[in-house]
Design a protein around this motif. Sequence first.
Motif, PDB file in Angstrom:
ATOM      1  N   LEU A 181      -5.468  -0.027   1.500  1.00  0.00           N
ATOM      2  CA  LEU A 181      -6.046   0.406   2.773  1.00  0.00           C
ATOM      3  C   LEU A 181      -5.488   1.789   3.100  1.00  0.00           C
ATOM      4  O   LEU A 181      -4.315   1.929   3.462  1.00  0.00           O
ATOM      5  N   LEU A 182      -6.315   2.795   2.923  1.00  0.00           N
ATOM      6  CA  LEU A 182      -5.908   4.172   3.204  1.00  0.00           C
ATOM      7  C   LEU A 182      -6.323   4.499   4.637  1.00  0.00           C
ATOM      8  O   LEU A 182      -7.453   4.916   4.896  1.00  0.00           O
ATOM      9  N   SER A 183      -5.420   4.291   5.544  1.00  0.00           N
ATOM     10  CA  SER A 183      -5.736   4.552   6.941  1.00  0.00           C
ATOM     11  C   SER A 183      -5.770   6.057   7.193  1.00  0.00           C
ATOM     12  O   SER A 183      -5.187   6.855   6.446  1.00  0.00           O
ATOM     13  N   ARG A 184      -6.470   6.434   8.229  1.00  0.00           N
ATOM     14  CA  ARG A 184      -6.554   7.844   8.607  1.00  0.00           C
ATOM     15  C   ARG A 184      -5.155   8.417   8.810  1.00  0.00           C
ATOM     16  O   ARG A 184      -4.295   7.791   9.423  1.00  0.00           O
ATOM     17  N   ARG A 185      -4.896   9.574   8.209  1.00  0.00           N
ATOM     18  CA  ARG A 185      -3.634  10.312   8.277  1.00  0.00           C
ATOM     19  C   ARG A 185      -2.530   9.691   7.419  1.00  0.00           C
ATOM     20  O   ARG A 185      -1.359  10.013   7.585  1.00  0.00           O
ATOM     21  N   SER A 186      -2.903   8.824   6.500  1.00  0.00           N
ATOM     22  CA  SER A 186      -1.914   8.239   5.586  1.00  0.00           C
ATOM     23  C   SER A 186      -1.771   9.105   4.337  1.00  0.00           C
ATOM     24  O   SER A 186      -2.579  10.006   4.072  1.00  0.00           O
ATOM     25  N   LEU A 187      -0.730   8.816   3.575  1.00  0.00           N
ATOM     26  CA  LEU A 187      -0.494   9.434   2.273  1.00  0.00           C
ATOM     27  C   LEU A 187      -0.467   8.331   1.230  1.00  0.00           C
ATOM     28  O   LEU A 187       0.236   7.330   1.387  1.00  0.00           O
ATOM     29  N   TYR A 188      -1.248   8.495   0.164  1.00  0.00           N
ATOM     30  CA  TYR A 188      -1.147   7.565  -0.963  1.00  0.00           C
ATOM     31  C   TYR A 188      -0.522   8.288  -2.150  1.00  0.00           C
ATOM     32  O   TYR A 188      -0.690   9.500  -2.321  1.00  0.00           O
ATOM     33  N   ILE A 189       0.196   7.521  -2.973  1.00  0.00           N
ATOM     34  CA  ILE A 189       0.839   8.056  -4.167  1.00  0.00           C
ATOM     35  C   ILE A 189       0.593   7.090  -5.320  1.00  0.00           C
ATOM     36  O   ILE A 189       0.842   5.890  -5.197  1.00  0.00           O
ATOM     37  N   LEU A 190       0.090   7.609  -6.442  1.00  0.00           N
ATOM     38  CA  LEU A 190      -0.078   6.832  -7.665  1.00  0.00           C
ATOM     39  C   LEU A 190       0.802   7.446  -8.740  1.00  0.00           C
ATOM     40  O   LEU A 190       0.753   8.662  -8.970  1.00  0.00           O
ATOM     41  N   ARG A 191       1.583   6.606  -9.408  1.00  0.00           N
ATOM     42  CA  ARG A 191       2.499   7.099 -10.432  1.00  0.00           C
ATOM     43  C   ARG A 191       2.359   6.290 -11.728  1.00  0.00           C
ATOM     44  O   ARG A 191       2.004   5.120 -11.716  1.00  0.00           O
ATOM     45  N   ASP A 192       2.667   6.939 -12.832  1.00  0.00           N
ATOM     46  CA  ASP A 192       2.897   6.286 -14.125  1.00  0.00           C
ATOM     47  C   ASP A 192       1.751   5.347 -14.515  1.00  0.00           C
ATOM     48  O   ASP A 192       0.625   5.786 -14.603  1.00  0.00           O
ATOM     49  N   GLN A 193       2.037   4.055 -14.749  1.00  0.00           N
ATOM     50  CA  GLN A 193       1.008   3.140 -15.236  1.00  0.00           C
ATOM     51  C   GLN A 193      -0.148   3.010 -14.245  1.00  0.00           C
ATOM     52  O   GLN A 193      -1.311   2.883 -14.640  1.00  0.00           O
ATOM     53  N   ALA A 194       0.145   3.031 -12.964  1.00  0.00           N
ATOM     54  CA  ALA A 194      -0.913   2.943 -11.958  1.00  0.00           C
ATOM     55  C   ALA A 194      -1.845   4.139 -12.043  1.00  0.00           C
ATOM     56  O   ALA A 194      -3.029   4.046 -11.692  1.00  0.00           O
ATOM     57  N   ARG A 195      -1.342   5.232 -12.523  1.00  0.00           N
ATOM     58  CA  ARG A 195      -2.146   6.445 -12.657  1.00  0.00           C
ATOM     59  C   ARG A 195      -2.861   6.499 -14.013  1.00  0.00           C
ATOM     60  O   ARG A 195      -4.001   6.932 -14.123  1.00  0.00           O
ATOM     61  N   TYR A 196      -2.192   6.050 -15.106  1.00  0.00           N
ATOM     62  CA  TYR A 196      -2.746   6.178 -16.451  1.00  0.00           C
ATOM     63  C   TYR A 196      -3.585   4.985 -16.898  1.00  0.00           C
ATOM     64  O   TYR A 196      -4.531   5.146 -17.655  1.00  0.00           O
ATOM     65  N   LYS A 197      -3.228   3.784 -16.456  1.00  0.00           N
ATOM     66  CA  LYS A 197      -3.832   2.563 -16.998  1.00  0.00           C
ATOM     67  C   LYS A 197      -4.830   1.899 -16.053  1.00  0.00           C
ATOM     68  O   LYS A 197      -5.485   0.937 -16.435  1.00  0.00           O
ATOM     69  N   PHE A 198      -4.930   2.411 -14.826  1.00  0.00           N
ATOM     70  CA  PHE A 198      -5.826   1.827 -13.840  1.00  0.00           C
ATOM     71  C   PHE A 198      -6.834   2.875 -13.376  1.00  0.00           C
ATOM     72  O   PHE A 198      -6.459   4.005 -13.062  1.00  0.00           O
ATOM     73  N   THR A 199      -8.105   2.477 -13.313  1.00  0.00           N
ATOM     74  CA  THR A 199      -9.077   3.345 -12.657  1.00  0.00           C
ATOM     75  C   THR A 199      -8.833   3.297 -11.157  1.00  0.00           C
ATOM     76  O   THR A 199      -8.263   2.345 -10.636  1.00  0.00           O
ATOM     77  N   HIS A 200      -9.247   4.343 -10.462  1.00  0.00           N
ATOM     78  CA  HIS A 200      -9.216   4.298  -9.006  1.00  0.00           C
ATOM     79  C   HIS A 200     -10.543   4.817  -8.463  1.00  0.00           C
ATOM     80  O   HIS A 200     -11.226   5.609  -9.110  1.00  0.00           O
TER      81      HIS A 200
END
Length: 230
Positions: A181-200
């Motif tokens: 849930l990316l609420s308004r004015r939030s920051l999301y961060i994807l790193r490592d396996q979440a970035r390489y092995k998962f589509t977003h």
Amino acid sequence: MKVLLAVLKQIYKPALCTGNPRCLSSGATSGLLPLGDEAPMVGSSPELVQKLRSQVEVRTDFITEAEEAAFLRELDPGLKKKRYEFDHWDDAIHGYRETERLRWGAACEEILNRVRSTAFPECSQLLGPVHVIDLDKTGYIKPHIDSVKFCGSTIAGLSLLSDSIMRLVKEDTPSEWLDLLLSRRSLYILRDQARYKFTHEILKNEESVFNGQRVPRQRRISVICRNLPG
């Protein structure tokens, strides 16, 4: 400007969403497992949630209303000169305008420095331009993995103007997924396996449901920082 946008166009690696029951029904709530009582994430299994705990972050209220307004003052004049496009070069984004910026006013630069110090290791080399995607209310982003040729291990994005749902799906095991849930004015961060092995992806307004609750989508601007491949 044209050269930098050409580089940004190579970032996206679209992925087909096949065999994934989550792609068929965003309203399904069976098996949703929260990452803590108030955490803005739900996952397909406790094991996956635990595995990604250090690789996925959503920081709510990372910026203030005044800081959001500072970004809009800088971005809106240029964005509003562009038309929303519905035929992205690789069919990954629909209903969008985009740009990139190397230089920012003092207020926005201070916020971006806060993003960088929060999301990236101190010695990390960052991709020069900051990528900005302006999604129309009817716009959405299809499942993709950012190109490993141009982007490193971490992606960090500010969400302006609207709440939205980001969905991560394991590329080779589509039954494993995480909704953010990316609420308004939030920051999301994807790193490592979440970035390489998962589509977003960012869900369509009509599919925007989090843990069984409707999350209406409006126009959404994302301000995205990435590091360079190590």
